[in-house]
Scaffold this motif. Sequence first.
Motif, PDB file in Angstrom:
ATOM      1  N   THR A 193      11.021  -0.570 -10.810  1.00 17.98           N
ATOM      2  CA  THR A 193      11.075   0.686 -10.050  1.00 17.98           C
ATOM      3  C   THR A 193       9.968   0.666  -9.007  1.00 17.98           C
ATOM      4  OG1 THR A 193      11.919   1.916 -11.959  1.00 17.98           O
ATOM      5  CG2 THR A 193      10.932   3.196 -10.172  1.00 17.98           C
ATOM      6  N   ALA A 194      10.348   0.851  -7.761  1.00 17.65           N
ATOM      7  CA  ALA A 194       9.381   0.931  -6.664  1.00 17.65           C
ATOM      8  C   ALA A 194       9.377   2.369  -6.155  1.00 17.65           C
ATOM      9  CB  ALA A 194       9.761  -0.025  -5.544  1.00 17.65           C
ATOM     10  N   LYS A 195       8.263   3.066  -6.338  1.00 21.25           N
ATOM     11  CA  LYS A 195       8.161   4.471  -5.927  1.00 21.25           C
ATOM     12  C   LYS A 195       7.279   4.597  -4.699  1.00 21.25           C
ATOM     13  CE  LYS A 195       7.016   9.083  -7.673  1.00 21.25           C
ATOM     14  NZ  LYS A 195       6.518   9.859  -8.832  1.00 21.25           N
ATOM     15  N   ASN A 196       7.777   5.339  -3.719  1.00 17.19           N
ATOM     16  CA  ASN A 196       7.023   5.538  -2.480  1.00 17.19           C
ATOM     17  C   ASN A 196       5.922   6.569  -2.714  1.00 17.19           C
ATOM     18  OD1 ASN A 196       6.069   5.990   0.074  1.00 17.19           O
ATOM     19  ND2 ASN A 196       8.017   6.591   0.970  1.00 17.19           N
ATOM     20  N   THR A 197       4.671   6.127  -2.680  1.00 17.88           N
ATOM     21  CA  THR A 197       3.529   7.013  -2.901  1.00 17.88           C
ATOM     22  C   THR A 197       2.703   7.209  -1.629  1.00 17.88           C
ATOM     23  OG1 THR A 197       2.212   5.107  -3.641  1.00 17.88           O
ATOM     24  CG2 THR A 197       3.345   6.377  -5.342  1.00 17.88           C
ATOM     25  N   SER A 198       3.281   6.849  -0.480  1.00 15.35           N
ATOM     26  CA  SER A 198       2.519   6.851   0.771  1.00 15.35           C
ATOM     27  C   SER A 198       2.456   8.209   1.448  1.00 15.35           C
ATOM     28  CB  SER A 198       3.132   5.847   1.754  1.00 15.35           C
ATOM     29  OG  SER A 198       4.431   6.283   2.146  1.00 15.35           O
ATOM     30  N   GLY A 199       3.418   9.100   1.156  1.00 13.52           N
ATOM     31  CA  GLY A 199       3.458  10.391   1.840  1.00 13.52           C
ATOM     32  C   GLY A 199       4.300  10.375   3.095  1.00 13.52           C
TER      33      GLY A 199
ATOM     34  N   ALA B 237       9.071  10.222   1.042  1.00 12.21           N
ATOM     35  CA  ALA B 237       7.868  10.352   0.219  1.00 12.21           C
ATOM     36  C   ALA B 237       8.234  10.741  -1.213  1.00 12.21           C
ATOM     37  CB  ALA B 237       6.943  11.402   0.827  1.00 12.21           C
ATOM     38  N   GLY B 238       7.780   9.947  -2.178  1.00 12.71           N
ATOM     39  CA  GLY B 238       8.031  10.213  -3.582  1.00 12.71           C
ATOM     40  C   GLY B 238       9.337   9.664  -4.127  1.00 12.71           C
ATOM     41  N   ALA B 239      10.188   9.082  -3.264  1.00 17.28           N
ATOM     42  CA  ALA B 239      11.497   8.590  -3.713  1.00 17.28           C
ATOM     43  C   ALA B 239      11.372   7.192  -4.320  1.00 17.28           C
ATOM     44  CB  ALA B 239      12.474   8.555  -2.546  1.00 17.28           C
ATOM     45  N   PRO B 240      12.226   6.870  -5.330  1.00 15.63           N
ATOM     46  CA  PRO B 240      12.198   5.543  -5.952  1.00 15.63           C
ATOM     47  C   PRO B 240      13.355   4.661  -5.502  1.00 15.63           C
ATOM     48  CG  PRO B 240      13.272   7.073  -7.420  1.00 15.63           C
ATOM     49  CD  PRO B 240      12.987   7.839  -6.150  1.00 15.63           C
ATOM     50  N   ALA B 241      13.198   3.371  -5.704  1.00 17.81           N
ATOM     51  CA  ALA B 241      14.279   2.392  -5.571  1.00 17.81           C
ATOM     52  C   ALA B 241      14.195   1.470  -6.777  1.00 17.81           C
ATOM     53  CB  ALA B 241      14.146   1.598  -4.276  1.00 17.81           C
ATOM     54  N   TYR B 242      15.306   0.773  -7.060  1.00 22.31           N
ATOM     55  CA  TYR B 242      15.382  -0.015  -8.297  1.00 22.31           C
ATOM     56  C   TYR B 242      15.903  -1.420  -8.016  1.00 22.31           C
ATOM     57  CZ  TYR B 242      15.354   4.810  -9.979  1.00 22.31           C
ATOM     58  OH  TYR B 242      15.040   6.121 -10.194  1.00 22.31           O
ATOM     59  N   ALA B 243      15.489  -2.352  -8.872  1.00 24.64           N
ATOM     60  CA  ALA B 243      16.013  -3.720  -8.835  1.00 24.64           C
ATOM     61  C   ALA B 243      16.210  -4.190 -10.269  1.00 24.64           C
ATOM     62  CB  ALA B 243      15.062  -4.660  -8.097  1.00 24.64           C
TER      63      ALA B 243
ATOM     64  N   PRO C   5      13.076  -8.068  -4.331  1.00 20.14           N
ATOM     65  CA  PRO C   5      11.691  -8.386  -4.678  1.00 20.14           C
ATOM     66  C   PRO C   5      11.503  -9.897  -4.849  1.00 20.14           C
ATOM     67  CG  PRO C   5      12.849  -7.482  -6.571  1.00 20.14           C
ATOM     68  CD  PRO C   5      13.769  -7.325  -5.408  1.00 20.14           C
ATOM     69  N   HIS C   6      10.383 -10.384  -4.359  1.00 20.22           N
ATOM     70  CA  HIS C   6      10.036 -11.800  -4.560  1.00 20.22           C
ATOM     71  C   HIS C   6       9.190 -11.877  -5.834  1.00 20.22           C
ATOM     72  CE1 HIS C   6      11.469 -13.068  -0.547  1.00 20.22           C
ATOM     73  NE2 HIS C   6      11.071 -11.861  -0.178  1.00 20.22           N
TER      74      HIS C   6
ATOM     75  N   GLY D 282       0.802  -1.225   0.000  1.00 17.10           N
ATOM     76  CA  GLY D 282       0.000   0.000   0.000  1.00 17.10           C
ATOM     77  C   GLY D 282       0.826   1.261   0.000  1.00 17.10           C
ATOM     78  N   ASP D 283       2.142   1.144   0.237  1.00 14.42           N
ATOM     79  CA  ASP D 283       3.011   2.316   0.311  1.00 14.42           C
ATOM     80  C   ASP D 283       3.669   2.664  -1.017  1.00 14.42           C
ATOM     81  OD1 ASP D 283       2.603   2.584   3.092  1.00 14.42           O
ATOM     82  OD2 ASP D 283       4.177   1.103   3.507  1.00 14.42           O
ATOM     83  N   ILE D 284       3.794   1.690  -1.914  1.00 12.07           N
ATOM     84  CA  ILE D 284       4.584   1.916  -3.124  1.00 12.07           C
ATOM     85  C   ILE D 284       3.843   1.459  -4.381  1.00 12.07           C
ATOM     86  CG2 ILE D 284       6.754   1.634  -1.847  1.00 12.07           C
ATOM     87  CD1 ILE D 284       7.031  -1.095  -3.186  1.00 12.07           C
ATOM     88  N   THR D 285       4.340   1.928  -5.521  1.00 11.07           N
ATOM     89  CA  THR D 285       3.877   1.485  -6.832  1.00 11.07           C
ATOM     90  C   THR D 285       5.058   0.874  -7.565  1.00 11.07           C
ATOM     91  OG1 THR D 285       2.223   3.249  -6.952  1.00 11.07           O
ATOM     92  CG2 THR D 285       2.853   2.200  -9.024  1.00 11.07           C
ATOM     93  N   VAL D 286       4.882  -0.354  -8.116  1.00 17.18           N
ATOM     94  CA  VAL D 286       5.963  -1.056  -8.806  1.00 17.18           C
ATOM     95  C   VAL D 286       5.680  -1.085 -10.299  1.00 17.18           C
ATOM     96  CG1 VAL D 286       7.255  -3.210  -9.018  1.00 17.18           C
ATOM     97  CG2 VAL D 286       6.421  -2.480  -6.776  1.00 17.18           C
ATOM     98  N   THR D 287       6.665  -0.643 -11.094  1.00 16.04           N
ATOM     99  CA  THR D 287       6.563  -0.687 -12.550  1.00 16.04           C
ATOM    100  C   THR D 287       7.805  -1.367 -13.122  1.00 16.04           C
ATOM    101  OG1 THR D 287       7.559   1.515 -12.721  1.00 16.04           O
ATOM    102  CG2 THR D 287       5.148   1.396 -12.674  1.00 16.04           C
TER     103      THR D 287
END
Length: 230
Positions: A118-124, A161-167, A133-134, A98-103
């Motif tokens: 890319t996992a972006k934090n959209t939780s605020g 908030a709003g920051a991305p991470a990558y795999a 990632p599994h 619920g905290d992030i969006t994965v693309t």
Amino acid sequence: MNLMRHRSLLLATAGTALALSLAACQSDAPAKSASAASSSAAGKAADGGQADASGATDPTGPARSTASKSSADDTAGGGSAGSTGGQASATTRVCTAGDITVTAARQDGPPYTHIVLTAKNTSGHSCRLAGAPHIQFLESHKQDVPSVAKSKPAAPVVLTAGAPAYALVKLSDGGVHEDNEPVSAFSVVLEGDSTVIAVTAPGSGGIAVDPAKALTGYWTPELRNGADDF
């Protein structure tokens, strides 16, 4: 005879005067000494010491003053605080679905054997993205894609908030192979959360995955394009 008597009287008178003078000097000496001692004690007290009733200086006066100044300086400077950055990162709550969006996107350049998640934090609020990632690409292969240990970052990945991470994810060895299977969507589960995230594969025709060759890197705060040789 009269002359002798007159001299005797003069000598007696002079002796009496000398005795009186000496007595007066002796009685005045203690008074001057006491006055000098009192002045000395007052001077020391004015310099920061504390004089007691006997005129002695209390050496604890300046010491207490120095300690008070040191305490005041510590307070003004914020005290002696250690750094708690590492601890704050380790105790930040783990990101959930619920905290992030994965693309997913293709990695630039041929042979197009990798994709980047890319996992972006959209939780605020901040959260910690743990582990790797599994991933499961195919219904026929229920095992998670193995992770590459050498891609693990040295510090916890904390997303503001709003920051991305990558795999970085390896799909196959490239080319057309009989073991490659087309994938248009796949599932991702985050470390510490059981919610399944459905991710759409990049490209109009999806991606070709060889389940025996697939590998995934850990989540990292920067895009490590080609940095992980797998």
